[in-house]
Design an enzyme around this catalytic site. Structure first.
Site, PDB file in Angstrom:
ATOM      1  N   MET A 123       0.762  -1.254  -0.250  1.00 39.63           N
ATOM      2  CA  MET A 123       0.097  -0.115  -0.138  1.00 39.63           C
ATOM      3  C   MET A 123       0.876   1.288   0.085  1.00 39.63           C
ATOM      4  SD  MET A 123      -3.164  -0.708  -0.013  1.00 39.63           S
ATOM      5  CE  MET A 123      -4.263   1.114   0.888  1.00 39.63           C
ATOM      6  N   GLY A 124       1.917   1.341   0.893  1.00 39.71           N
ATOM      7  CA  GLY A 124       2.782   2.442   1.148  1.00 39.71           C
ATOM      8  C   GLY A 124       3.573   2.622  -0.219  1.00 39.71           C
ATOM      9  N   SER A 159      -8.826   3.781   1.266  1.00 41.59           N
ATOM     10  CA  SER A 159      -9.672   2.527   1.025  1.00 41.59           C
ATOM     11  C   SER A 159      -9.339   2.429  -0.578  1.00 41.59           C
ATOM     12  CB  SER A 159     -11.194   2.848   1.105  1.00 41.59           C
ATOM     13  OG  SER A 159     -12.052   1.638   0.448  1.00 41.59           O
ATOM     14  N   GLY A 187      -7.762  -0.715  -1.470  1.00 39.94           N
ATOM     15  CA  GLY A 187      -6.822  -1.738  -1.829  1.00 39.94           C
ATOM     16  C   GLY A 187      -5.670  -1.378  -2.551  1.00 39.94           C
ATOM     17  N   LYS A 219     -14.056   5.893   7.855  1.00 43.30           N
ATOM     18  CA  LYS A 219     -13.618   4.935   7.201  1.00 43.30           C
ATOM     19  C   LYS A 219     -14.110   3.639   7.727  1.00 43.30           C
ATOM     20  CE  LYS A 219     -11.047   1.950   4.701  1.00 43.30           C
ATOM     21  NZ  LYS A 219     -10.054   1.115   5.566  1.00 43.30           N
ATOM     22  N   HIS A 256     -17.469   3.069   6.654  1.00 44.95           N
ATOM     23  CA  HIS A 256     -17.428   2.672   5.172  1.00 44.95           C
ATOM     24  C   HIS A 256     -17.404   1.130   5.270  1.00 44.95           C
ATOM     25  CE1 HIS A 256     -14.716   0.872   2.325  1.00 44.95           C
ATOM     26  NE2 HIS A 256     -15.306   1.674   1.347  1.00 44.95           N
ATOM     27  N   ASN A 257     -16.342   0.577   6.079  1.00 42.98           N
ATOM     28  CA  ASN A 257     -16.077  -0.841   5.963  1.00 42.98           C
ATOM     29  C   ASN A 257     -17.458  -1.617   6.680  1.00 42.98           C
ATOM     30  OD1 ASN A 257     -13.637  -0.010   5.476  1.00 42.98           O
ATOM     31  ND2 ASN A 257     -12.473  -1.668   6.805  1.00 42.98           N
ATOM     32  N   GLU A 283     -19.780  -1.866   3.899  1.00 42.42           N
ATOM     33  CA  GLU A 283     -19.287  -2.837   3.027  1.00 42.42           C
ATOM     34  C   GLU A 283     -19.425  -4.404   3.404  1.00 42.42           C
ATOM     35  OE1 GLU A 283     -15.033  -2.410   2.134  1.00 42.42           O
ATOM     36  OE2 GLU A 283     -14.490  -4.365   2.680  1.00 42.42           O
ATOM     37  N   ARG A 310     -41.235  -2.951  32.611  1.00 36.60           N
ATOM     38  CA  ARG A 310     -40.283  -2.543  33.520  1.00 36.60           C
ATOM     39  C   ARG A 310     -40.670  -1.878  34.890  1.00 36.60           C
ATOM     40  NH1 ARG A 310     -37.528   1.637  31.186  1.00 36.60           N
ATOM     41  NH2 ARG A 310     -35.593   1.370  32.074  1.00 36.60           N
TER      42      ARG A 310
END
Ligand code: 2AM
Length: 482
Positions: free
Chosen positions: A14-15, A129, A131, A183, A186-187, A190, A446
């Site tokens: 990724m980097g 995001s 990949g 993020k 987002h996941n 997904e 209750r």
């Protein structure tokens, strides 16, 4: 010589790909990695012929940076990030920027942002995001943190990110951990999208008895309409993929879903904040249930259900019912996701731009879809929109899908095929649109067993207690909670 626009620490794939992407867009990047040999390796191979420079120590890296210095990390989430921050701080000056592009928990980003602010360092936690492919050619980027950092990183971030209709899929999300929170959601979404597609496949296969070519063709068709998305596109390809024996590979894969945790974090956050994000929750639990594979194999020999009888109606018509059920459920899932974002924004004082978030997800990432363009339009039309379901476009869409949605859920129930995401979405929809729910009875219970008090419809805000049995006493409970 201070020549580099930005430093990037972490030369895993990724980097490396983000560095090459930045280089393509005219930025000079200084590469560094804990295992220093990887720097030379990268310069001699993947980065050969580029303007990328390397550093053998953090000191050397920092000395090569223009001011304010921008240092981005793509290292393993957790301790490694804190270690690098600790090592960097003495080498940096006030106004310099540290960006964490890893999969960090938003609470860590909140803490890091606060701690670094005391030292005058601007911290950014950014969701990344898409990949490896996204990192190389255009990821979805969700940066948040110290607001002052944005103007200094904007040209790089908006330069390298994915574009949807020419617009960058990256904008400033908000303060401290907002980028990593968005993020995370987002996941979670997904997970929901994947579960919904899984349920559609299950129905096609077991209710309609469709073969793989038919299922793939149906998904291809769906991908031309409202459901046009990356996940539907790859599913069409997966369904027709044959291994080297000429057999459909998907049927040979063990049906036990893995997970790395971000879906679970979303569900935990939803529970913490009291938000009914039911579809993501069900999707996480569906993966948990699937992974009890050997237990299920045993149970399948013992527990009886309905033997699945093949559908004898119009097959084409039922495929369309499934498509509509998927679309309506997906609308509910995104409505729930945005409800969670709204609640988090309230709690953490973030000024989230919901249309901007939809645009960030519109391209580059796994949930990219045409549908996110409709969500952006809804928030552009009404930035104060309380719930996506109340937007005219989505309200009409659900109206058109509703009959089919109910048919599919009923058929699944009658056939004994689990469809937790389709059905929880429908239950949410019916709950959300109900003026009255049976919670009056829960309040009565209750109060009956624990004197927890209740409000009368005629006098909301005033809590009263009834002595239901005549011998329970007239005192209400304040600390006891059963
Ligand atoms: P490495 O190449 O030296 O292992 C993805 O694993 C990236 O995170 C790699 O660049 C890796 O560096 C880095 N990384 C993983 N754990 C780390 C740690 N504890 N400290 C520093 N870097 C780490």
């Amino acid at each position: 010589m201070a020549e580099a626009d930005i430093a990037l620490i972490g030369l895993a794939v990724m980097g490396q790909n983000l560095i090459l992407n930045m280089n393509d867009h005219g930025f000079v990047v200084c590469a560094y990695n804990r295992t220093v040999e990887k720097v030379d390796n990268f310069l001699a191979n993947e980065a050969k012929g580029t303007k990328v420079v390397g550093a053998k120590s953090l000191q050397e890296m920092v000395s090569k940076l223009k001011k304010p210095r921008r240092v981005m990390m793509l290292v393993k989430a957790g301790e490694a990030v804190d270690k690098f921050i600790d090592a960097l701080v003495p080498l940096l000056e006030k106004g310099d920027i540290i960006i964490d592009g890893g999969n960090s928990e938003y609470t860590d980003s909140q803490r890091r942002c606060k701690d670094l602010a005391k030292k005058g360092i601007l911290f950014v936690g950014s969701g990344v995001s898409g990949g490896e492919e996204g990192a190389r050619y255009g990821p979805s980027l969700m940066p948040g943190g110290a607001n002052e950092a944005w103007e200094h990183i904007k040209p790089i971030f908006q330069g390298i990110c994915a574009k949807a209709n020419g617009e960058p899929c990256c904008d400033w999300v908000g303060e401290d951990g907002a980028g990593h929170y968005v993020k995370m959601v987002h996941n979670g979404i997904e997970y929901g999208d994947m579960q919904l597609i899984g349920e559609a496949y299950h129905m096609m296969k077991d209710v309609l008895g469709m073969n793989h070519e038919e299922m793939s063709a149906a998904m291809d068709e769906w991908n031309k309409g409202e459901l046009d998305s990356f996940l539907i596109e790859i599913t069409a390809n997966i369904l027709k993929y044959k291994d080297d024996k000429g057999e459909y590979l998907v049927e040979k894969i063990r049906d036990a879903a893995g997970q790395k945790g971000t879906g679970k974090w979303t569900a935990i956050s939803a529970l913490d904040k009291g938000m009914p994000v039911t579809l993501i929750g069900e999707s996480v639990f569906a993966r948990c249930l699937s992974s009890l594979k050997s237990e299920r194999v045993e149970a399948s020999k013992v527990l009886k259900g309905k033997t699945c009888s093949k559908y004898d109606g119009d097959k084409k018509e039922f495929i369309e019912h499934i498509r509509k059920a998927l679309y309506a459920s997906k609308i509910v899932s995104y409505a729930q996701g945005f409800m969670l974002l709204r609640e988090a924004a309230k709690q953490y004082n973030w000024k989230l731009n919901y249309g901007g978030i939809a645009l960030m997800w519109r391209g580059g990432c796994i949930i990219r879809s045409r549908f996110l363009g409709n969500i952006k339009d809804a928030f552009d039309k009404n930035p104060g929109l309380i719930n996506l379901l109340l937007d005219d476009f989505f309200k009409d869409a659900i109206d058109q899908c509703q009959e089919s949605w109910r048919k599919v859920v009923s058929a699944a129930v009658m056939q004994g095929i689990p469809c937790p995401a389709f059905s929880t979405a429908l239950a949410f929809y019916d709950g959300y649109r109900s003026e009255k729910l049976p919670a009056n009875l829960i309040q009565a219970q209750r109060d009956y067993f624990g004197a927890h008090t209740y409000e009368l419809l005629s006098n909301p805000g005033k809590f009263v207690h009834t002595n239901w049995t005549g011998h329970g006493g007239n005192v209400s409970a304040s600390t006891y909670s059963a």
